[in-house]
Design a protein around this motif. Structure first.
Motif, PDB file in Angstrom:
ATOM      1  N   GLY A 118      21.581  21.051 104.004  1.00 40.03           N
ATOM      2  CA  GLY A 118      20.397  20.745 104.264  1.00 40.03           C
ATOM      3  C   GLY A 118      19.740  20.384 102.770  1.00 40.03           C
ATOM      4  N   ASN A 119      20.462  20.435 101.699  1.00 38.80           N
ATOM      5  CA  ASN A 119      19.739  20.347 100.549  1.00 38.80           C
ATOM      6  C   ASN A 119      19.645  19.060  99.806  1.00 38.80           C
ATOM      7  OD1 ASN A 119      19.941  23.083 100.131  1.00 38.80           O
ATOM      8  ND2 ASN A 119      21.928  23.187  99.307  1.00 38.80           N
ATOM      9  N   VAL A 120      20.164  17.855 100.670  1.00 39.52           N
ATOM     10  CA  VAL A 120      19.924  16.397 100.313  1.00 39.52           C
ATOM     11  C   VAL A 120      19.838  15.933 101.767  1.00 39.52           C
ATOM     12  CG1 VAL A 120      22.430  15.806 100.059  1.00 39.52           C
ATOM     13  CG2 VAL A 120      20.810  14.580  98.587  1.00 39.52           C
ATOM     14  N   ALA A 121      19.078  14.804 101.656  1.00 39.01           N
ATOM     15  CA  ALA A 121      18.936  13.825 102.793  1.00 39.01           C
ATOM     16  C   ALA A 121      20.058  12.556 102.682  1.00 39.01           C
ATOM     17  CB  ALA A 121      17.580  13.418 102.994  1.00 39.01           C
ATOM     18  N   ILE A 122      20.651  12.076 103.490  1.00 37.66           N
ATOM     19  CA  ILE A 122      21.431  10.729 103.311  1.00 37.66           C
ATOM     20  C   ILE A 122      20.925   9.896 104.326  1.00 37.66           C
ATOM     21  CG2 ILE A 122      23.717   9.498 103.462  1.00 37.66           C
ATOM     22  CD1 ILE A 122      24.937  12.485 102.150  1.00 37.66           C
ATOM     23  N   LEU A 123      20.696   8.706 103.794  1.00 39.18           N
ATOM     24  CA  LEU A 123      19.864   7.613 104.674  1.00 39.18           C
ATOM     25  C   LEU A 123      20.696   6.234 104.313  1.00 39.18           C
ATOM     26  CD1 LEU A 123      16.187   7.961 103.595  1.00 39.18           C
ATOM     27  CD2 LEU A 123      17.560   9.234 105.138  1.00 39.18           C
ATOM     28  N   ASN A 124      21.187   5.528 105.348  1.00 40.33           N
ATOM     29  CA  ASN A 124      21.102   6.142 106.825  1.00 40.33           C
ATOM     30  C   ASN A 124      21.900   7.141 107.180  1.00 40.33           C
ATOM     31  OD1 ASN A 124      19.263   4.359 108.134  1.00 40.33           O
ATOM     32  ND2 ASN A 124      20.634   2.591 108.410  1.00 40.33           N
ATOM     33  N   GLY A 125      21.897   7.899 108.236  1.00 39.75           N
ATOM     34  CA  GLY A 125      22.624   9.058 108.526  1.00 39.75           C
ATOM     35  C   GLY A 125      24.134   8.901 108.709  1.00 39.75           C
ATOM     36  N   GLN A 128      32.697  16.184 110.828  1.00 39.15           N
ATOM     37  CA  GLN A 128      32.052  16.368 109.572  1.00 39.15           C
ATOM     38  C   GLN A 128      30.331  16.591 109.851  1.00 39.15           C
ATOM     39  OE1 GLN A 128      34.242  13.759 110.088  1.00 39.15           O
ATOM     40  NE2 GLN A 128      35.256  13.414 108.181  1.00 39.15           N
ATOM     41  N   VAL A 129      29.700  16.113 110.920  1.00 42.56           N
ATOM     42  CA  VAL A 129      28.392  16.130 110.976  1.00 42.56           C
ATOM     43  C   VAL A 129      27.762  16.697 112.386  1.00 42.56           C
ATOM     44  CG1 VAL A 129      27.718  14.375 109.163  1.00 42.56           C
ATOM     45  CG2 VAL A 129      28.156  13.678 111.788  1.00 42.56           C
ATOM     46  N   GLN A 130      28.707  17.186 113.066  1.00 44.26           N
ATOM     47  CA  GLN A 130      28.342  17.709 114.461  1.00 44.26           C
ATOM     48  C   GLN A 130      27.219  18.859 114.301  1.00 44.26           C
ATOM     49  OE1 GLN A 130      29.628  16.352 117.080  1.00 44.26           O
ATOM     50  NE2 GLN A 130      28.089  17.294 118.439  1.00 44.26           N
ATOM     51  N   GLY A 131      25.981  18.850 114.902  1.00 41.98           N
ATOM     52  CA  GLY A 131      25.140  19.942 114.882  1.00 41.98           C
ATOM     53  C   GLY A 131      24.383  19.981 113.744  1.00 41.98           C
ATOM     54  N   ILE A 132      24.334  19.128 112.548  1.00 44.17           N
ATOM     55  CA  ILE A 132      23.530  19.408 111.459  1.00 44.17           C
ATOM     56  C   ILE A 132      22.010  19.084 111.660  1.00 44.17           C
ATOM     57  CG2 ILE A 132      22.870  18.292 109.342  1.00 44.17           C
ATOM     58  CD1 ILE A 132      25.841  17.592 108.687  1.00 44.17           C
ATOM     59  N   LEU A 137      13.243  14.997 110.164  1.00 49.45           N
ATOM     60  CA  LEU A 137      12.764  14.080 111.264  1.00 49.45           C
ATOM     61  C   LEU A 137      13.502  14.032 112.381  1.00 49.45           C
ATOM     62  CD1 LEU A 137      11.025  11.284 109.078  1.00 49.45           C
ATOM     63  CD2 LEU A 137      10.156  13.708 109.771  1.00 49.45           C
ATOM     64  N   ASN A 138      14.864  14.664 112.524  1.00 47.58           N
ATOM     65  CA  ASN A 138      15.635  14.307 113.367  1.00 47.58           C
ATOM     66  C   ASN A 138      16.364  12.825 113.545  1.00 47.58           C
ATOM     67  OD1 ASN A 138      16.229  16.796 114.214  1.00 47.58           O
ATOM     68  ND2 ASN A 138      14.648  16.936 115.797  1.00 47.58           N
ATOM     69  N   ASN A 139      16.003  12.306 112.257  1.00 49.10           N
ATOM     70  CA  ASN A 139      16.049  10.752 112.337  1.00 49.10           C
ATOM     71  C   ASN A 139      17.375  10.099 111.562  1.00 49.10           C
ATOM     72  OD1 ASN A 139      15.356   7.995 112.391  1.00 49.10           O
ATOM     73  ND2 ASN A 139      14.327   7.969 110.411  1.00 49.10           N
ATOM     74  N   HIS A 140      18.073   9.669 112.403  1.00 51.90           N
ATOM     75  CA  HIS A 140      19.335   9.035 111.818  1.00 51.90           C
ATOM     76  C   HIS A 140      19.320   7.578 111.442  1.00 51.90           C
ATOM     77  CE1 HIS A 140      21.879  12.359 113.703  1.00 51.90           C
ATOM     78  NE2 HIS A 140      20.829  12.446 114.429  1.00 51.90           N
ATOM     79  N   ILE A 141      18.431   7.011 111.939  1.00 43.39           N
ATOM     80  CA  ILE A 141      18.212   5.532 111.552  1.00 43.39           C
ATOM     81  C   ILE A 141      16.795   5.301 110.485  1.00 43.39           C
ATOM     82  CG2 ILE A 141      17.940   3.206 112.372  1.00 43.39           C
ATOM     83  CD1 ILE A 141      19.022   4.161 115.177  1.00 43.39           C
ATOM     84  N   PHE A 142      16.962   5.112 109.368  1.00 40.00           N
ATOM     85  CA  PHE A 142      16.006   4.999 108.457  1.00 40.00           C
ATOM     86  C   PHE A 142      15.609   3.515 108.552  1.00 40.00           C
ATOM     87  CE2 PHE A 142      16.466   3.422 104.112  1.00 40.00           C
ATOM     88  CZ  PHE A 142      15.223   2.944 103.772  1.00 40.00           C
ATOM     89  N   LEU A 143      16.666   2.651 108.325  1.00 40.57           N
ATOM     90  CA  LEU A 143      16.513   1.255 108.446  1.00 40.57           C
ATOM     91  C   LEU A 143      17.758   0.655 109.410  1.00 40.57           C
ATOM     92  CD1 LEU A 143      15.138  -1.185 106.997  1.00 40.57           C
ATOM     93  CD2 LEU A 143      17.138  -1.134 105.641  1.00 40.57           C
TER      94      LEU A 143
END
Length: 481
Positions: free
Chosen positions: A308-315, A133-137, A141-147
């Protein structure tokens, strides 16, 4: 008050082995003795009522039936001197940096696997590894961990150790605020004499960290908090955070995707959504990409994320980094990615898919703690010294059948602190969940959620297993006022 209180053989947060208070607890200890037994009892009852009135509850599930409970509260705070906090803060920033590097690596180059630092099967066979599902996306911020919620304990020498990493949907920030609120309401006297770091600006940092993840080219992002709904055990947490940050609280049915763009349905029509702080597990996010029976998610959400149209946190797919088998390798990740030694160590951990370690553990089950690498909340866990022969044999069978599914750790003499539940002071085991917020900058929440095993003698601090909460005070430099 503490005549029958026994400190040994544990490290006590408040008292020395002699029974005298530690320096940073001295003022608190003296003030405590100004209260009569009746006043303490009354204040304790007022505090519990305050939680009930505010509807601060969580849900405990037993045999598929959910019961609402208030979080039991204990008023003796955990007080952390500034120099200890400085070490914790640096250790938490270091650890989450390395874990984020690892997540970025395993979903892109996989260099750490190629270099033989981490066994490949530990990543590719992990049920929370969503390569397809998410390889290479490319993510903001290259940030997978927001919290992150990192659980710390102290051993019999008072040394801080990391017990586990929570990088998916760590909950509990609302309880930190409520513990402080109730403490200030019911015991205002204590705050006059102590200069404690405030929590006031932390929600602002959290909100800023969310907004830092706006997709490219979006200047005024709209963020929402996506909840599974009122039946989720952490729903109170979701409502609290959405209100405090001024985010719209939405369920899956409130969102839709058209042309790979996410919209929120409102009475004024559709409004574009740029950032989703989701409190729904990966599996339920998008029925087209994960579990097709999910009624909580949004059709097409993954594709909008991939574009890349929406950010999902945490990754998505963070679970590959925070299960209990991967935990063993976090110190290696710190050395590998950051070229540093870990500031705060792991608890010694045995991997049961290694035949040598497994044999050693199977001979010593009555002395050890065994955990299922995928479980949380204190479930599917053996505490050897407190277990019956029958339970030990049951776990022996489980380990032999699925060795990769379990790890073992020594039974740590978890530090204790006094607890008061309306009658007397008795020692209870405690741990501390520290929250790390990561956007363009990293902030560590001053204090965190101190959880306490309120059942006498119990080692399990999880609220689902009868644990409660304490306020956590990080003293300002310069200490007391």
């Amino acid at each position: 008050m503490f005549t029958t209180y026994k400190v040994k053989p544990f490290f006590d947060e408040m008292l020395k082995a002699s029974g005298k208070p530690k320096d940073h607890y001295q003022k608190f200890y003296e003030m405590l003795h100004n209260f009569s037994a009746d006043e303490l009892k009354e204040k304790h009852e007022t505090a519990q009522l305050s939680f009930l009135r505010q509807g601060i509850t969580f849900t405990v599930y037993h045999n598929n039936v959910g019961a609402e409970r208030t979080m039991p509260f204990d008023f003796v705070p955990i007080i952390i001197p500034p120099e200890d906090w400085e070490t914790i803060e640096k250790g938490m920033v270091q650890r989450t940096d390395a874990l984020n590097c690892f997540l970025h690596d395993v979903y892109n180059e996989q260099q750490i696997i190629k270099d033989g630092v981490i066994p490949k099967e530990l990543v590719v066979d992990n049920p929370y590894y969503y390569a397809k599902q998410v390889q290479g996306i490319n993510i903001p911020l290259n940030n997978h961990i927001f919290l992150a919620g990192i659980d710390l304990i102290r051993d019999e020498n008072g040394k801080y150790l990391v017990l586990e990493d929570n990088l998916r949907n760590p909950s509990g920030i609302s309880y930190v605020y409520q513990n402080r609120y109730v403490m200030r309401q019911v015991y205002p006297e204590f705050f006059a004499k102590h200069s404690v770091q405030t929590l006031e600006h932390q929600v602002t940092y959290l909100h800023e960290a969310i907004m830092d993840h706006a997709p490219k080219g979006v200047d005024n992002p709209r963020a929402v908090l996506l909840t599974p709904g009122i039946y989720n055990s952490a729903y109170y947490d979701h409502v609290f955070l959405a209100q405090q940050m001024g985010l719209q609280l939405v369920e899956g049915r409130d969102l839709m995707v058209a042309n790979n763009i996410v919209y929120m349905k409102t009475i004024r029509g559709l409004e574009k959504v740029d950032i989703i702080y989701r409190r729904i597990d990966d599996d339920f996010l998008d029925p087209l990409a994960f579990r097709e029976d999910s009624t909580l998610g949004v059709d097409g959400l993954l594709e909008a994320y991939r574009q890349g149209n929406v950010a999902i946190l945490n990754g998505i797919g963070n679970g590959v980094a925070d299960d209990k088998a991967m935990y063993v390798y976090v110190p290696d990740m710190i050395r590998y990615y950051l070229k540093e030694e870990p500031i705060i160590d792991n608890v010694m951990t045995y991997r049961l898919d290694d035949p040598e370690q497994r044999d050693w553990v199977l001979k010593r089950l009555p002395e050890l703690v065994v955990k299922n690498v995928g479980a949380s909340g204190g479930y599917d866990m053996l505490v050897g010294p407190h277990a019956t022969l029958e339970e030990i044999e049951l776990f022996r069978g489980k380990i032999l059948e699925n060795p990769h599914q379990y790890i073992a750790q020594p039974t740590i003499k978890l530090s204790r602190a006094p607890a008061y539940q309306g009658e007397d002071f008795y020692p209870c085991h405690v741990d501390l969940r520290v929250f790390v917020m990561r956007g363009k900058e990293t902030h560590v929440f001053p204090g965190g959620l101190s959880r306490v095993a309120l059942k006498k003698g119990s080692l399990v601090v999880n609220s689902s297993q009868g644990g409660g909460g304490k306020d956590t005070w990080v003293m300002k430099s310069g200490g007391m006022s």
